[in-house]
Design an enzyme around this catalytic site. Structure first.
Site, short mmCIF file in Angstrom:
data_model
loop_
_atom_site.label_atom_id
_atom_site.label_comp_id
_atom_site.label_asym_id
_atom_site.label_seq_id
_atom_site.Cartn_x
_atom_site.Cartn_y
_atom_site.Cartn_z
N PRO A 11 -1.86 10.66 1.28
CA PRO A 11 -1.65 10.71 -0.17
C PRO A 11 -2.87 11.16 -0.96
O PRO A 11 -4.00 10.79 -0.66
CB PRO A 11 -1.28 9.26 -0.53
CG PRO A 11 -1.74 8.43 0.61
CD PRO A 11 -1.66 9.32 1.81
N ASN A 12 -2.59 11.95 -1.96
CA ASN A 12 -3.56 12.49 -2.93
C ASN A 12 -4.41 13.63 -2.37
O ASN A 12 -5.14 14.27 -3.13
CB ASN A 12 -4.47 11.38 -3.48
CG ASN A 12 -3.69 10.37 -4.30
OD1 ASN A 12 -3.07 10.75 -5.30
ND2 ASN A 12 -3.67 9.13 -3.89
N ARG A 19 -9.15 16.82 -7.52
CA ARG A 19 -9.31 15.37 -7.47
C ARG A 19 -10.78 15.00 -7.25
O ARG A 19 -11.35 15.37 -6.21
CB ARG A 19 -8.48 14.87 -6.27
CG ARG A 19 -8.70 13.46 -5.93
CD ARG A 19 -8.13 13.12 -4.57
NE ARG A 19 -8.26 11.69 -4.37
CZ ARG A 19 -8.17 11.09 -3.21
NH1 ARG A 19 -7.88 11.80 -2.14
NH2 ARG A 19 -8.32 9.80 -3.12
N TYR A 24 -14.85 14.78 -3.32
CA TYR A 24 -14.03 15.50 -2.34
C TYR A 24 -14.23 17.03 -2.35
O TYR A 24 -13.64 17.73 -1.54
CB TYR A 24 -12.55 15.16 -2.55
CG TYR A 24 -12.28 13.68 -2.39
CD1 TYR A 24 -12.40 13.07 -1.15
CD2 TYR A 24 -11.92 12.88 -3.49
CE1 TYR A 24 -12.17 11.71 -0.99
CE2 TYR A 24 -11.69 11.52 -3.34
CZ TYR A 24 -11.82 10.94 -2.09
OH TYR A 24 -11.60 9.59 -1.93
N ASN A 75 -6.07 12.47 8.33
CA ASN A 75 -6.77 11.77 7.25
C ASN A 75 -5.70 10.94 6.55
O ASN A 75 -4.94 11.47 5.72
CB ASN A 75 -7.43 12.76 6.28
CG ASN A 75 -8.23 12.03 5.22
OD1 ASN A 75 -8.07 10.83 5.01
ND2 ASN A 75 -9.12 12.75 4.55
N ALA A 78 -5.79 6.71 1.51
CA ALA A 78 -5.78 5.29 1.14
C ALA A 78 -5.02 4.43 2.16
O ALA A 78 -5.33 3.24 2.33
CB ALA A 78 -5.18 5.12 -0.25
N GLU A 99 -9.36 10.58 13.55
CA GLU A 99 -9.27 10.17 12.14
C GLU A 99 -10.43 10.83 11.39
O GLU A 99 -11.58 10.74 11.82
CB GLU A 99 -9.39 8.64 12.06
CG GLU A 99 -9.40 8.07 10.66
CD GLU A 99 -9.67 6.56 10.67
OE1 GLU A 99 -9.95 5.99 11.75
OE2 GLU A 99 -9.61 5.96 9.59
N HIS A 101 -12.30 11.32 7.55
CA HIS A 101 -12.47 11.02 6.13
C HIS A 101 -13.50 11.99 5.57
O HIS A 101 -14.57 12.17 6.17
CB HIS A 101 -12.94 9.58 5.91
CG HIS A 101 -11.93 8.59 6.38
ND1 HIS A 101 -10.78 8.31 5.67
CD2 HIS A 101 -11.87 7.86 7.52
CE1 HIS A 101 -10.06 7.43 6.36
NE2 HIS A 101 -10.70 7.15 7.48
N ARG A 108 -18.91 3.44 0.32
CA ARG A 108 -18.18 3.40 -0.96
C ARG A 108 -17.74 1.96 -1.28
O ARG A 108 -18.34 1.02 -0.80
CB ARG A 108 -17.00 4.40 -0.89
CG ARG A 108 -17.49 5.84 -0.70
CD ARG A 108 -16.36 6.83 -0.73
NE ARG A 108 -15.68 6.82 -2.02
CZ ARG A 108 -14.48 7.37 -2.24
NH1 ARG A 108 -13.85 7.98 -1.24
NH2 ARG A 108 -13.91 7.30 -3.42
C1 DQA Z 1 -10.48 9.41 2.11
C2 DQA Z 1 -11.16 8.08 1.76
C3 DQA Z 1 -10.13 7.07 1.30
O1 DQA Z 1 -10.77 5.84 0.97
C4 DQA Z 1 -9.42 7.58 0.06
O2 DQA Z 1 -8.41 6.67 -0.31
C5 DQA Z 1 -8.87 8.95 0.23
C6 DQA Z 1 -9.64 9.95 0.97
C7 DQA Z 1 -11.53 10.51 2.47
O3 DQA Z 1 -11.10 11.52 2.99
O4 DQA Z 1 -12.71 10.34 2.20
O5 DQA Z 1 -7.84 9.29 -0.33
O6 DQA Z 1 -9.66 9.23 3.25
#
Ligand code: DQA
Length: 143
Positions: A11-12, A19, A24, A75, A78, A99, A101, A108
């Site tokens: 998501p997102n 964003r 990012y 990825n 959240a 995985e 990020h 963070r």
């Molecule tokens: C994320 C880190 C997560 O905490 C966050 O909710 C994201 C992106 C990252 O790629 O750094 O949406 O996975």
């Protein structure tokens, strides 16, 4: 024949580029996908990049990877921090699974420090920006 790899973004992440660019970056999801497909081709991988904000759809994709034994770069965004259904789905994937990020979740907010997914993947890359996806592909090409 090139080896299939699924890159799954949660998501997102479809909003990459717009964003929180200070965290990012300014590359869009479309540009990331194009870059990973091209880089995968150089590595002999057949990369497919998908993004969803829907938990149901993501679980379906992970089940597909499990059934077809397709390596995964994920990825979970959240969901990483609380979603046991995503973690349970990843536990079924026997092919290598990385995985990723983009940000360094350990530096963070405290709620981002733990990933419920990490125990079910082969390895985790965090904090290296979008390069993390490329590094994951480079490793998958070696196994
Ligand atoms: C994320 C880190 C997560 O905490 C966050 O909710 C994201 C992106 C990252 O790629 O750094 O949406 O996975």
């Amino acid at each position: 024949m090139s080896k299939p790899v699924l890159v799954l973004n949660g998501p997102n992440l479809g909003r990459l580029g717009r964003r929180e660019p200070q965290i990012y970056g300014t590359t869009t999801h479309g540009d990331l996908a194009a870059r990973l497909i091209e880089y995968g081709r150089e590595l002999g991988l057949d990369v497919e990049v998908r993004q969803t904000d829907s938990e149901e759809r993501m679980i379906g994709w992970i089940h597909q990877a499990a059934d077809d034994r397709i390596p995964v770069v994920i990825n979970p965004a959240a969901w990483s921090h609380y979603n046991i259904a995503i973690a349970d789905a990843l536990a079924q994937v026997e092919a290598p699974c990385i995985e990723v990020h983009i940000s360094n979740i350990a530096t963070r907010e405290e709620f981002r420090h733990h990933s419920v997914v990490s125990a079910h993947v082969t390895g985790t890359i965090a904090g290296l920006g979008l390069k993390g996806y490329e590094l994951a592909l480079a490793w998958l090409a070696t196994v």
